[in-house]
Write an enzyme that holds these catalytic residues in place. Structure first.
Site, PDB file in Angstrom:
ATOM      1  N   GLU A 119     -11.625   7.115 -16.766  1.00 56.07           N
ATOM      2  CA  GLU A 119     -10.199   7.276 -17.032  1.00 56.07           C
ATOM      3  C   GLU A 119      -9.762   8.645 -16.545  1.00 56.07           C
ATOM      4  OE1 GLU A 119      -7.109   6.242 -20.663  1.00 56.07           O
ATOM      5  OE2 GLU A 119      -9.244   5.914 -20.893  1.00 56.07           O
TER       6      GLU A 119
ATOM      7  N   GLU B 264     -11.165  11.448 -30.024  1.00 53.14           N
ATOM      8  CA  GLU B 264     -10.022  10.574 -29.771  1.00 53.14           C
ATOM      9  C   GLU B 264      -9.623   9.808 -31.036  1.00 53.14           C
ATOM     10  OE1 GLU B 264      -8.663   7.154 -26.560  1.00 53.14           O
ATOM     11  OE2 GLU B 264     -10.789   7.510 -26.913  1.00 53.14           O
TER      12      GLU B 264
ATOM     13  N   HIS C 286     -10.885  14.578 -26.821  1.00 52.72           N
ATOM     14  CA  HIS C 286      -9.464  14.236 -26.683  1.00 52.72           C
ATOM     15  C   HIS C 286      -8.686  15.296 -27.463  1.00 52.72           C
ATOM     16  CE1 HIS C 286      -9.272  10.279 -24.799  1.00 52.72           C
ATOM     17  NE2 HIS C 286      -8.003  10.171 -25.133  1.00 52.72           N
TER      18      HIS C 286
END
Length: 938
Positions: free
Chosen positions: A461, A734, A755
């Site tokens: 990603e 995250e 994250h």
């Protein structure tokens, strides 16, 4: 003349790694050091090239307009500044700063993009070269270069700089950037050689999910080079890439991908390939690629190696594999020094965590994150060049001989990379767990600010998700001077919007087959981030540049929300990753997504109204101001009750209403009470996702519930900020439970251990707990308003503001709180002391002592007959009950999952009926021991 006042630093435009002018009229900034109390600037002088002096009748010292004629391309100058204070003293001239223009004249960029003529496979790395004869002595030389891919230039066998992954990632189809590197020292009279190492990087990468990733930009990398040389006799020479260049599938890098990793074959080293006289007769003429996009000068600092970490442990996993632990989740790659048999392959696989003792690769999804090193048979030093990994652990296979801790520490180093911004913000307090949380936020930002603000650095990603930076921007702007970095990214935002009728997509650069539809809190980055740059850096140039983009997004919202001005029924991420959302449905939040979306309609309209006023667009300010009020009233009318409830009775819903000023003062107070009640009912555990988390602590504190915010901060159960810390995290996760208490990775398809979104709480630590905030744009006026919270004994923050070092904090002792502040020269501070006293102070150190406003009532006895609310209010008893029940019921299937509503309507004994009688007796006995211990303390 005063010897006690001096100019500490002179800066040009935004970058912090040198005096680079990306525009003919760069702004100037300087910071002053002075021991004169309350020092304030009365005027300044700027000297160009030691002779041209501009006298400035201004008290401003940040982003001062360029006071000379516009700069020319290729310009080189020296700058100095001196200041005069209102005390009458004048400083000495500052140390001279070497200024260089980095822009080119219109039409001056002529270099075509060139690459390997017949590469054997997609994304083939290779080498390109040419030679030139300069004849005379070189007076100055600047290299301008860009790429479809990633590259490094060598001149006469030496790299031109220490930047990596150049030119970074922008919205390539709309915008390319070029470097402008001083290479004077690398050139010599006579023969010279220029070589380029080239790989695909982001240009040739495949993007997408579920195994369906596809290339987006192009199949092969290419580079454009323009070398501008001025000889001592005044002659100008310009070398560009062109048909006379030659290329070859050569060099040690044989395969490279951002997600896959890199293969390096040391047997293919090619000594002398970028020196004059190298025989390239076997190389092929290059191919030329068309591109109508003319590169612009880079606004931001490049990616560089910023740190190195050694091996902390060598682990043998249950399956017998060897894993290196670097003790810190980081972003970068490994430098390996090794010798062994020629052709032997060492394989390095990277991951952030271990799961049950083995490398935890499931969160990587389709990212191989593997480097392969082929030995030459001699002494080799490897470091992948055109890729990066997010990792704490690296599994090593194929090492020649035994890889013990001593050998690993000698042979392997983790090289940390990040965009090379200057660190500006620090925080420390009396709780080492909170300090670790803050450090985790810092490391998360480092790892996700690699050329652009990404969501994560490890899996398939690593995209510029707009929602993440929208919520994290204020924190980023405090921890690092990220003005140039974010201003550059915002140009890509505007370009992507222009291609989509004003819609800001969910990732920028936009490379996905989905996500071009508008989404609240994600697309609002178009209005929020420029406002952050104004608030934190006083970057009015960035705001003015982005103003059309801001308006375009606001107009999209007005169109979507229609006559009712409510954004309803469409796709939304909502309060993404609410802790109650199922692992396979991260959008399944407690707060209705329409409530979130319609709140952001108001928020963006508020910000565009303010921006219109800032840029002097009175007509637009009136129009958007009217729309703001109508949308606000619509939100209140549709989603709230007369008693002050929100129809989604959840933490995020109330935080939005409070933080976005959606309700009147009386309703705001009632909503603050309800929010505090909801947090207490949850056992003082967080109940928010990406949208609510950055604002819930401010919503609590601003409505008089700092005690509740303190409990929320210091909670260690899952979900909470400190849960990850107790699990050994060294970056922000995250998900609140990216790793479950039993050490297994969250079963969701999507989880990351780096994250930064939930790390946005650090901004509250800076502004509120320690108490340092901008009172006016760019901290020209500071706001010092610390809020001492129960559970901490002291807290301090330090910030390198645009005007110099600022500091604020407090320490509690003997029933008093000592507040301290350092106000930089040429600023003032509004101070709000605990207890309510207000005052204003000028530059210098300050200290005040006030009564400690915090209340710590003696704890009442807690028994099985106590209500759940009473247990929750007693942090020590609450933790004891949690620990005891978890021990009795098992960590995976804890009966505490049923203890979700800590209210005063049920007793602890009633709630524990689901446990065996003996277990209830154990809890009761533990509480008796606690009461006895407390009694002995008193």
């Amino acid at each position: 003349m005063s010897n006690n006042t001096r100019v500490r630093e002179l800066r040009v435009e935004r970058r912090t790694d040198g005096a680079y002018a990306d525009t003919p009229t760069p702004r100037l900034s300087w910071t002053v050091e002075s021991d004169v109390p309350g020092w304030w600037q009365a005027g300044a002088e700027v000297r160009l090239d030691g002779e041209h002096v501009a006298r400035l009748d201004t008290d401003e010292s940040h982003f001062v307009p360029w006071p000379f004629d516009a700069l020319a391309p290729h310009a080189r100058h020296t700058l100095e500044v001196r200041v005069t204070g209102t005390d009458g003293g004048t400083s000495p001239w500052s140390a001279p700063v070497a200024l260089r223009s980095t822009f080119l004249a219109d039409g001056e960029w002529t270099a075509p993009f060139v690459g390997l003529a017949e590469p054997p496979a997609p994304a083939t790395p290779g080498l390109l070269r040419t030679e030139l004869d300069l004849g005379g002595e070189v007076a100055s030389a600047t290299l301008y270069a860009s790429a479809h891919g990633v590259y490094q230039v060598e001149i006469n066998g030496q790299d031109v700089d220490d930047a990596v992954l150049k030119p970074g990632w922008t919205a390539y189809q709309h915008r390319l950037v070029h470097e402008a590197t001083d290479v004077t020292a690398l050139l010599r009279p006579g023969a010279n050689a220029v070589g380029v190492r080239l790989a695909g990087g982001w240009w040739t990468e495949s993007y997408g999910f579920h195994g369906e990733a596809r290339p987006f930009y192009g199949e092969q990398p290419a580079v454009a080079v323009q070398l501008h040389v001025v000889l001592t006799d005044g002659t100008t020479r310009v070398l560009t890439t062109g048909p006379d260049w030659r290329g070859a599938v050569a060099g040690p890098v044989t395969a490279s991908g951002i997600y896959a990793g890199e293969r390096i074959d040391a047997r293919r080293a090619l000594p002398g390939w970028s020196l004059p006289g190298f025989d390239d007769s076997a190389w092929s003429p290059v191919r030329a690629d068309d591109d109508a996009v003319v590169p612009e000068p880079a606004l931001a600092e490049p990616v560089r190696r910023i740190d190195e970490l050694g091996v902390q442990d060598v682990i043998t996993t249950p399956s017998g594999r060897t894993v290196l632990d670097f003790g810190q989740n980081l972003v970068g790659r490994l430098r390996v020094r090794v010798s062994g048999e020629a052709g032997q392959v060492i394989t390095l696989r990277h991951a952030e965590v271990l799961e049950h003792g083995e490398l935890g690769v499931r969160p990587l999804r389709h990212a191989e994150a593997t480097d392969r090193l082929v030995l030459s048979g001699g002494q080799d030093v490897f470091e992948p060049e055109f890729t990066f990994h997010g990792f704490r652990y690296a599994e090593v296979d194929g090492w020649p001989g035994r890889l013990d801790l001593a050998t690993a520490r000698e042979a392997v180093t983790a090289v940390v990379i990040s965009s090379d911004m200057r660190r500006t913000g620090w925080f420390e307090c009396s709780d080492e767990r909170v300090d670790r949380l803050h450090e985790n936020v810092v490391w998360g930002m480092r790892g996700n600010f690699v050329s652009l603000p990404t969501d994560c650095p490890q899996r398939d990603e690593r995209l510029g998700w707009t929602g993440d930076i929208q919520v994290f921007g204020p924190t980023a702007s405090y921890l690092y001077d990220s003005d140039a970095f974010l201003a550059s990214w915002l140009r890509d935002v505007a370009a992507e919007q222009a291609a989509r009728d004003g819609v800001c997509p969910v990732v920028v650069p936009f490379v996905l087959p989905f996500g071009s539809q508008p989404a609240a809190a994600w697309g609002d980055a178009a209005t929020v981030v420029p406002t952050t740059l104004l608030e934190r850096f006083a970057d009015r140039r960035a705001l003015a540049e982005q103003y059309p983009s801001m308006r375009a997004w606001a107009d999209v919202l007005v169109g979507l929300s229609g006559e009712r001005l409510l954004w309803e029924g469409m796709f939304q991420f909502g309060d993404w990753l609410d802790p109650d959302a199922p692992p396979d449905d991260p959008a399944g939040a407690k707060t209705d997504p329409d409530i979130v979306a319609s709140a952001y309609v108001v928020r963006s309209l508020q910000l565009v109204t303010a921006a219109a006023r800032e840029v002097g667009d009175d007509e637009a300010a009136a129009r958007y101001g009217d729309l703001t009020e109508r949308a606000r009233q619509a939100w209140v009318r549709e989603y709230t009750t007369p008693s002050g409830r929100v129809v989604s009775d959840a933490q995020t819903a109330y935080a939005l209403a409070i933080a976005f000023d959606l309700v009147d003062d009386a309703t705001r107070a009632r909503m603050g009470d309800r929010l505090a009640w909801l947090v207490r009912r949850a056992g003082y555990r967080i109940g928010t996702g990406f949208v609510g988390t950055p604002i819930v602590q401010d919503a609590l504190t601003s409505t008089g519930h700092a005690d509740v915010a303190a409990r929320l901060l210091l909670q260690t159960g899952v979900p909470s900020w400190l849960y990850a810390v107790t699990m050994g995290a060294t970056t922000v996760w995250e998900r609140w439970d990216s790793m479950l208490p039993d050490g297994s990775i969250n079963p969701g398809e999507m989880t990351s251990f780096n994250h930064y979104a939930f790390g946005a709480v650090a901004d509250w630590l800076h502004r509120t707990v320690a108490g340092l905030a901008p009172g006016t744009p760019g901290y020209r006026r500071l706001r010092v308003a610390p809020v001492p919270i129960v559970g901490l004994d002291h807290a301090t923050t330090r910030f390198e503001s645009p005007y110099g070092t600022a500091e604020a904090g407090w320490a509690a002792r003997d029933g008093q709180v000592v507040v301290h502040a350092v106000v930089p020269p040429n600023t003032r501070a509004e101070v709000l002391l605990p207890g309510g006293e207000r005052l204003e102070v000028g530059a210098g150190p300050h200290e005040w002592t006030v009564p400690d406003p915090r209340t710590r009532p003696a704890p009442a006895p807690v028994t099985l007959g106590s209500t759940l609310g009473e247990v929750a209010d007693d942090a020590e008893a609450y933790a004891l009950v949690q620990a005891t029940v978890e021990e009795l019921a098992g960590r995976r299937t804890s009966a505490l999952r049923s203890l979700r509503e800590w209210t005063d309507q049920r007793t602890l004994e009633e709630e524990l009926t689901r446990l065996a009688p003996a277990a209830r007796e154990r809890v009761g006995a533990a509480l008796e021991v606690l009461s006895s211990r407390r009694g002995s303390r008193s």
